[in-house]
Scaffold this motif. Structure first.
Motif, PDB file in Angstrom:
ATOM      1  N   LEU B   9       0.847  -1.181   0.000  1.00 17.88           N
ATOM      2  CA  LEU B   9       0.000   0.000   0.000  1.00 17.88           C
ATOM      3  C   LEU B   9       0.891   1.243   0.000  1.00 17.88           C
ATOM      4  O   LEU B   9       1.907   1.273   0.694  1.00 17.88           O
ATOM      5  CB  LEU B   9      -0.876   0.003   1.256  1.00 17.88           C
ATOM      6  CG  LEU B   9      -1.980  -1.044   1.295  1.00 17.88           C
ATOM      7  CD1 LEU B   9      -2.503  -1.224   2.711  1.00 17.88           C
ATOM      8  CD2 LEU B   9      -3.120  -0.642   0.369  1.00 17.88           C
ATOM      9  N   LEU B  13      -1.978   5.400   2.218  1.00 18.90           N
ATOM     10  CA  LEU B  13      -3.083   4.454   2.397  1.00 18.90           C
ATOM     11  C   LEU B  13      -2.744   3.398   3.459  1.00 18.90           C
ATOM     12  O   LEU B  13      -3.370   2.349   3.534  1.00 18.90           O
ATOM     13  CB  LEU B  13      -3.454   3.783   1.069  1.00 18.90           C
ATOM     14  CG  LEU B  13      -4.032   4.703  -0.014  1.00 18.90           C
ATOM     15  CD1 LEU B  13      -4.421   3.890  -1.238  1.00 18.90           C
ATOM     16  CD2 LEU B  13      -5.249   5.470   0.503  1.00 18.90           C
ATOM     17  N   LEU B  16      -5.294   1.523   5.511  1.00 14.47           N
ATOM     18  CA  LEU B  16      -6.064   0.386   4.987  1.00 14.47           C
ATOM     19  C   LEU B  16      -5.414  -0.957   5.326  1.00 14.47           C
ATOM     20  O   LEU B  16      -5.999  -2.012   5.097  1.00 14.47           O
ATOM     21  CB  LEU B  16      -6.232   0.496   3.462  1.00 14.47           C
ATOM     22  CG  LEU B  16      -7.022   1.697   2.941  1.00 14.47           C
ATOM     23  CD1 LEU B  16      -7.079   1.663   1.420  1.00 14.47           C
ATOM     24  CD2 LEU B  16      -8.440   1.711   3.510  1.00 14.47           C
ATOM     25  N   ASP B  20      -6.743  -4.923   4.968  1.00  7.82           N
ATOM     26  CA  ASP B  20      -5.988  -5.798   4.060  1.00  7.82           C
ATOM     27  C   ASP B  20      -5.596  -7.090   4.781  1.00  7.82           C
ATOM     28  O   ASP B  20      -5.814  -8.200   4.269  1.00  7.82           O
ATOM     29  CB  ASP B  20      -4.753  -5.005   3.586  1.00  7.82           C
ATOM     30  CG  ASP B  20      -3.878  -5.770   2.623  1.00  7.82           C
ATOM     31  OD1 ASP B  20      -3.279  -6.785   3.055  1.00  7.82           O
ATOM     32  OD2 ASP B  20      -3.776  -5.373   1.452  1.00  7.82           O
ATOM     33  N   PHE B  84     -13.111  -3.946  -1.503  1.00  7.14           N
ATOM     34  CA  PHE B  84     -11.873  -3.402  -0.944  1.00  7.14           C
ATOM     35  C   PHE B  84     -10.825  -3.214  -2.048  1.00  7.14           C
ATOM     36  O   PHE B  84     -10.173  -2.175  -2.119  1.00  7.14           O
ATOM     37  CB  PHE B  84     -11.330  -4.323   0.150  1.00  7.14           C
ATOM     38  CG  PHE B  84      -9.995  -3.896   0.689  1.00  7.14           C
ATOM     39  CD1 PHE B  84      -9.895  -2.799   1.528  1.00  7.14           C
ATOM     40  CD2 PHE B  84      -8.836  -4.585   0.352  1.00  7.14           C
ATOM     41  CE1 PHE B  84      -8.666  -2.379   2.028  1.00  7.14           C
ATOM     42  CE2 PHE B  84      -7.601  -4.179   0.836  1.00  7.14           C
ATOM     43  CZ  PHE B  84      -7.517  -3.083   1.673  1.00  7.14           C
ATOM     44  N   ARG B  88      -9.335   0.372  -3.027  1.00  4.57           N
ATOM     45  CA  ARG B  88      -7.893   0.581  -2.871  1.00  4.57           C
ATOM     46  C   ARG B  88      -7.278   1.107  -4.169  1.00  4.57           C
ATOM     47  O   ARG B  88      -6.453   2.012  -4.163  1.00  4.57           O
ATOM     48  CB  ARG B  88      -7.245  -0.754  -2.482  1.00  4.57           C
ATOM     49  CG  ARG B  88      -5.799  -0.646  -2.058  1.00  4.57           C
ATOM     50  CD  ARG B  88      -5.208  -2.002  -1.757  1.00  4.57           C
ATOM     51  NE  ARG B  88      -5.084  -2.826  -2.948  1.00  4.57           N
ATOM     52  CZ  ARG B  88      -4.379  -3.950  -3.005  1.00  4.57           C
ATOM     53  NH1 ARG B  88      -3.761  -4.379  -1.924  1.00  4.57           N
ATOM     54  NH2 ARG B  88      -4.315  -4.650  -4.118  1.00  4.57           N
ATOM     55  N   GLN B  89      -7.724   0.511  -5.292  1.00  4.20           N
ATOM     56  CA  GLN B  89      -7.192   0.935  -6.590  1.00  4.20           C
ATOM     57  C   GLN B  89      -7.577   2.387  -6.891  1.00  4.20           C
ATOM     58  O   GLN B  89      -6.737   3.189  -7.297  1.00  4.20           O
ATOM     59  CB  GLN B  89      -7.753   0.007  -7.669  1.00  4.20           C
ATOM     60  CG  GLN B  89      -6.984   0.072  -8.969  1.00  4.20           C
ATOM     61  CD  GLN B  89      -7.508  -0.964  -9.966  1.00  4.20           C
ATOM     62  OE1 GLN B  89      -8.655  -1.420  -9.855  1.00  4.20           O
ATOM     63  NE2 GLN B  89      -6.698  -1.324 -10.945  1.00  4.20           N
ATOM     64  N   SER B  92      -5.645   4.746  -4.586  1.00  7.78           N
ATOM     65  CA  SER B  92      -4.234   4.837  -4.968  1.00  7.78           C
ATOM     66  C   SER B  92      -4.075   5.794  -6.137  1.00  7.78           C
ATOM     67  O   SER B  92      -3.211   6.668  -6.133  1.00  7.78           O
ATOM     68  CB  SER B  92      -3.681   3.477  -5.401  1.00  7.78           C
ATOM     69  OG  SER B  92      -3.848   2.532  -4.401  1.00  7.78           O
TER      70      SER B  92
END
Ligand SMILES: [Zn+2]
Ligand SMILES: [Zn+2]
Ligand SMILES: [Zn+2]
Ligand SMILES: [Zn+2]
Lengths: 105, 105
Positions: B9, B13, B16, B20, B84, B88-89, B92
């Motif tokens: 990550l 981030l 998170l 994860d 998730f 996350r993508q 990012s």
């Protein structure tokens, strides 16, 4: 649970909405509190589903017959809820603090 | 599953990371793939736990005796994993695109 759970996500965290939705109880619509999973794989707060089952012995989501004995603690979900709430709070702060956005008028 | 799941990550981030970690299988350490929950509330990929149980009939996490029949699909976890990974993508990208950060040399 507290009202802060019902706070809207800021627009730049809209991507968290699907996780937010998944982690809510289909009975009370608040975040799952002591998650219990039925045999049909549906999840509820422990108190919400026990109250519901005292009224009728069906899954409130899919109507499969069920009893309290069929419930199984889904502990990982409780941990995901807590981690999600922490992450959401940290990300909201980060997003509000760093880029200076012109205030709404 | 793909190697992209093992990507670190970005520092902004890091919040998170606890989610994860929760969403990974304790046997293969990749994200849960067709999550199955034991009676002791532990979660594994369907394939990972079935392979393990063919070798010994214990929970790999807490050593409680168990069989394949005790496993229950934890479908909500599969959905949380997918949501998730998408979030996350998107986060990012947002984090990498918006603030112009001096490149590492
Ligand atoms: Zn509830
Ligand atoms: Zn159901
Ligand atoms: Zn696995
Ligand atoms: Zn176990």
């Amino acid at each position: 649970m507290s009202n802060s759970n019902e706070a809207d996500l800021p627009p730049n965290l809209a991507c968290l909405k699907p996780i937010d939705t998944l982690l809510r109880c289909p009975i009370c619509f608040d975040f799952l509190n002591i998650s219990m999973m039925s045999q049909c794989s549906h999840n509820f707060c422990s108190l919400c589903i026990r109250k519901f089952l005292s009224y009728k012995l069906l899954c409130p989501v899919c109507n499969t017959p069920m009893t309290e004995q069929d419930l199984r603690n889904n502990r990982i979900l409780d941990e995901v809820v807590q981690s999600f709430l922490s992450a959401r709070q940290l990300l909201s702060r980060a997003n509000f603090e760093s880029p200076p956005i012109s205030p709404k008028t």
